[in-house]
Design an enzyme around this catalytic site. Structure first.
Site, short mmCIF file in Angstrom:
data_model
loop_
_atom_site.label_atom_id
_atom_site.label_comp_id
_atom_site.label_asym_id
_atom_site.label_seq_id
_atom_site.Cartn_x
_atom_site.Cartn_y
_atom_site.Cartn_z
N ASN A 92 0.86 -1.18 0.00
CA ASN A 92 0.00 0.00 0.00
C ASN A 92 0.89 1.23 0.00
O ASN A 92 1.81 1.34 0.82
CB ASN A 92 -0.91 0.00 1.23
CG ASN A 92 -1.88 1.18 1.23
OD1 ASN A 92 -1.49 2.32 1.41
ND2 ASN A 92 -3.16 0.87 1.05
N THR B 194 -4.97 -0.38 -2.79
CA THR B 194 -5.42 0.94 -2.39
C THR B 194 -6.67 0.80 -1.54
O THR B 194 -7.56 -0.01 -1.86
CB THR B 194 -5.68 1.86 -3.61
OG1 THR B 194 -6.20 3.12 -3.15
CG2 THR B 194 -6.65 1.25 -4.60
N GLU B 195 -6.72 1.56 -0.45
CA GLU B 195 -7.77 1.32 0.54
C GLU B 195 -9.17 1.69 0.07
O GLU B 195 -10.15 1.38 0.74
CB GLU B 195 -7.46 2.03 1.87
CG GLU B 195 -7.30 3.52 1.79
CD GLU B 195 -5.85 3.95 1.83
OE1 GLU B 195 -5.56 4.99 2.42
OE2 GLU B 195 -5.00 3.24 1.23
N ASN B 196 -9.28 2.35 -1.09
CA ASN B 196 -10.62 2.63 -1.59
C ASN B 196 -11.17 1.51 -2.47
O ASN B 196 -12.17 1.69 -3.15
CB ASN B 196 -10.67 3.99 -2.32
CG ASN B 196 -9.66 4.09 -3.44
OD1 ASN B 196 -8.57 3.55 -3.35
ND2 ASN B 196 -10.03 4.79 -4.49
N SER C 75 -11.59 -3.71 2.00
CA SER C 75 -10.23 -3.22 1.85
C SER C 75 -9.57 -3.01 3.21
O SER C 75 -8.41 -3.38 3.43
CB SER C 75 -10.23 -1.90 1.05
OG SER C 75 -8.92 -1.43 0.86
#
Length: 226
Positions: free
Chosen positions: A30, A53-55, A95
């Site tokens: 990340n 990616t955290e989205n 996520s």
């Protein structure tokens, strides 16, 4: 004739290249917003790294070229990106379950301050006029196995970013494994700062003078005294 002083230290791209060099093959990674995003462009040839990616995307590709942008395909920094073959899309909550469950191997973040114990402050300076930017950093430092920080060694005003104790609000305690700056690469072990490499033209004395915590040189190849 007016002489121009030679700039000492690594460029931002060279800093990113050093981080990329240390990310192992097959790692799930990340990248934070800003300078950390540059790391993706310097992974050595033949090495596979899967970007998260955290989205909601695992398998993030390169930044989209002008004219090919997909408005529904952006990273956490709101940049238009691409997806590699086999990429997976999922809910925002899933996520963060990956992050909190320890399934991400490496995270690269920026920093306002890093302490000699590996404490990280990167979401607020504490000033009332600043806009805090927590994002997913607190989850990332708590759930990801290895945290790398990429940052300038000092602020624009010359204040050290590597300190004995953070004075800004913490993102996490004892979480940073390694710091990559324009002057040096520093590993944190047993709450001590071990200098692994210095930029060309940077002396240990100059590096220590710009660091507000004690540095140790014993791990360098020439085995200099601490």
């Amino acid at each position: 004739m007016e002489m121009t002083a030679k700039k000492v230290g690594w460029s931002v791209n060279e800093m990113a290249q050093h981080v990329a060099r240390d990310i192992p093959d097959g790692a799930y990674v990340n990248l934070g917003i800003g300078m950390p995003e540059l790391v993706a462009g310097f992974i050595p040839e033949g090495r596979e790294v899967i970007y998260h990616t955290e989205n909601g995307l695992l398998g993030m590709g390169e930044v989209a070229t002008p004219g090919t942008e997909d408005p529904e395909l952006v990273n956490a920094g709101k940049k238009y990106i691409t997806a590699i073959p086999g990429a997976a899309f999922f809910h925002h909550a899933d996520s963060f379950a990956m992050i909190r469950g320890g399934h991400i191997d490496v995270c690269v973040l920026g920093a306002y301050q890093v302490s000699e114990a590996g404490d990280l402050a990167n979401w607020s300076t504490g000033n009332k006029d600043d806009i805090p930017a927590v994002g997913g950093a607190m989850d990332l430092v708590a759930g990801v196995q290895t945290i790398y920080v990429i940052t300038r060694h000092c602020t624009k005003s010359g204040a050290p970013k590597i300190v004995k104790e953070c004075t800004y609000p913490l993102t996490g305690k004892n979480v940073v494994s390694r710091i990559y700056t324009d002057l040096a690469i520093i590993e944190i072990r047993e709450k001590k700062l071990h200098v692994l490499e210095m930029a060309p033209g940077v002396s240990f004395g100059a590096l220590q003078a710009q660091t507000a915590a004690t540095l140790h040189l014993k791990d360098l190849a020439n085995d200099k005294k601490e």
